[in-house]
Design an enzyme around this catalytic site. Structure first.
Site, PDB file in Angstrom:
ATOM      1  N   PHE A   1     -52.095 -15.050  -6.161  1.00 50.75           N
ATOM      2  CA  PHE A   1     -52.413 -14.074  -7.205  1.00 50.75           C
ATOM      3  C   PHE A   1     -53.838 -14.215  -7.711  1.00 50.75           C
ATOM      4  CE2 PHE A   1     -51.474 -17.477 -10.231  1.00 50.75           C
ATOM      5  CZ  PHE A   1     -52.291 -17.180 -11.312  1.00 50.75           C
ATOM      6  N   LYS A   2     -54.445 -15.378  -7.523  1.00 43.98           N
ATOM      7  CA  LYS A   2     -55.821 -15.578  -7.993  1.00 43.98           C
ATOM      8  C   LYS A   2     -56.782 -14.582  -7.347  1.00 43.98           C
ATOM      9  CE  LYS A   2     -54.110 -19.151 -10.110  1.00 43.98           C
ATOM     10  NZ  LYS A   2     -54.476 -20.536  -9.917  1.00 43.98           N
TER      11      LYS A   2
END
Length: 480
Positions: free
Chosen positions: A111-112
């Protein structure tokens, strides 16, 4: 839109200043002074937008057009997400009676990527306009480091130094960082925990003159732009799941530094009715804080399968304290100073009460994490990463219920392919995807910080070398 430190003593002059900052000089984190409200009419307009178009709408609420004009913002968002592996950027799966918000379709499969691609293109855009260089410092427990590297590795304006904890990342996570050989990428393996490596980084920013002279900035979730980008996929998930705009949706969030929890709390304050469940592993300071008010470092960091959550100092907690104290900067300053002096703090009862109106919490054991991974695979042929499984465990026991009282979304923070050790420990056999398998035979490069070394000196020597190299290229400081 103006920004101020959570401790109230520092005001940023512009979005650009916030973007290129980590910790403020008073030790706090930047937040907008005013939270924009979003009414039902606006939500109805947003409901059928693509992820790209929603990003532009949400970000325009916080980025002044005089700094990034609407046309440029449109182009930058399009560029940021141009290499994602899913046509919708974010996807939603349904497992039994709850939803899984899949945030792992970027280049590093975590998700980063969603936040850092935006940070990267915004930085590059503004630096290119000014023809200036910066040094980005990143402390990572795994996924942030590789995503940050990918976001800036082609930039002529940005050097990045990434510190990661030895033996506490998966093999794939480590290789995604150490197999990058661009000259502007500097990777450091630290013989300590994620909390340990944050100390020399924060020490660089605690000396404002040094930070300014060397153009230092951060792009982990101390950086406000990371939080801003994370609000987008929570709003996107809300709009895709709510039966009717204005109805409540519950997000179950695997929690480490509390970036997603901060983003979720922010959109709640914007008027979007969400409830949050912070799911943590046995490193449970967040659970203790929310459930009892006890914010105390009481033990060493335990190593678990969900390594990104193996922390004891979730730095975004002061953003939460600010949001739920009705922007009481003096109170937050006092509370955080007490915590820094004692490594312990009791959250005032009225403040915790406000927080608990939106946020609840749970702590999940390693055995329960692996069991949820195994059962979800056996029953649904759906594979969870260990972090996502910590969150899914919260609703897994209700999987035979036809309908949950509130539509529930579990945030999937990474692809399980990045955590083959945990997948195997859960009794699941799946092959490593080719894009990750090729890393196993790749050469590596990194610097080491060993126990007993002067970590502050090593890090500052690296920064000084980079700054000297910039000077040789007629480099001038960012704020000159």
């Amino acid at each position: 839109m103006k920004y101020r430190s959570t401790r109230g003593k520092v005001q940023a002059e512009s979005f650009e200043d916030v973007l290129f900052s980590g910790y403020a000089s008073d030790g706090g984190l930047f937040m907008p002074e005013r939270i924009p409200l979003v009414d039902k009419t606006t939500l109805e307009k947003w409901k059928n937008l693509s992820y790209l178009d929603l990003s532009k709408e949400v970000m325009s609420l916080f980025i002044p057009p005089e700094e990034i004009p609407a046309k440029d913002l449109n182009d930058l968002v399009n560029k940021a997400f141009s290499e994602f592996g899913h046509k919708d950027i974010v996807s939603l799966a349904t497992v039994n009676n709850f939803h899984v918000l899949e945030l792992f379709h970027g280049k590093t499969l975590a998700f980063k990527d969603y936040a850092l691609v935006s940070v990267g293109v915004f930085m590059d855009y503004l630096l290119n306009k000014r023809k200036k260089n910066v040094v980005v410092l990143v402390g990572t427990s795994g996924d942030t480091g590789s995503a940050a590297i990918e976001s800036v590795r082609r930039s002529q304006w940005i050097d990045i130094i990434v510190l990661y904890p030895k033996g506490r990342c998966t093999q794939v996570q480590e290789l995604q960082m150490t197999t990058v050989f661009e000259e502007n990428v500097h990777v450091v393996r630290v013989d300590g925990t994620s909390d340990d490596l944050d100390v020399p980084i924060k020490n660089c920013f605690s000396n404002p003159a040094y930070a300014v002279a060397n153009n230092l900035c951060m792009i982990n979730s101390t950086n406000w732009c990371r939080i801003l980008a994370q609000t987008v996929h929570l709003i996107y998930g809300y709009l895709r799941v709510c039966s009717q705009v204005g109805h409540t949706v519950k997000f179950v969030i695997p929690s480490g530094a509390l970036g997603h929890c901060t983003a979720g709390s922010l959109i709640n304050k914007m008027g979007i009715p969400v409830e949050l469940v912070c799911a943590v592993n046995v490193n449970d300071i967040v659970h203790r804080m929310i459930s009892t008010g006890d914010f105390t470092i009481s033990q060493d960091v335990m190593q678990t399968w969900s390594s990104a959550m193996d922390i004891q100092v979730p730095y975004n907690v002061e953003r939460l304290l600010l949001l739920f104290s009705n922007m009481n900067y003096g109170l937050v300053d006092s509370l955080m100073k007490e915590f820094e002096q004692k490594n312990s703090l009791m959250i005032p009862g009225d403040l915790r009460g406000k927080m608990c109106e939106v946020i609840s919490s749970v702590s999940v054991s390693c055995d329960q994490t692996l069991q949820t991974m195994k059962e979800c695979w056996d029953e649904n042929q759906y594979l969870l990463c260990p972090h996502t499984a910590v969150g899914a465990s919260v609703v897994w026991d209700q999987r035979n219920s036809t309908v949950l009282k509130t539509p529930t979304v579990c945030v999937a923070t990474a692809s399980p392919a990045k955590f083959s050790e945990a997948v195997k420990a859960a009794g699941i056999e799946v092959p490593l995807p080719p894009q990750l398998a090729q890393l196993l035979a790749s050469p590596t490069r990194y610097t080491e910080m060993k126990k007993g070394d002067d970590w502050d000196r090593i890090l500052r020597n690296m920064i000084n070398d980079i700054s000297e190299n910039h000077s040789n290229k007629n480099f001038t400081t960012l704020r000159s």
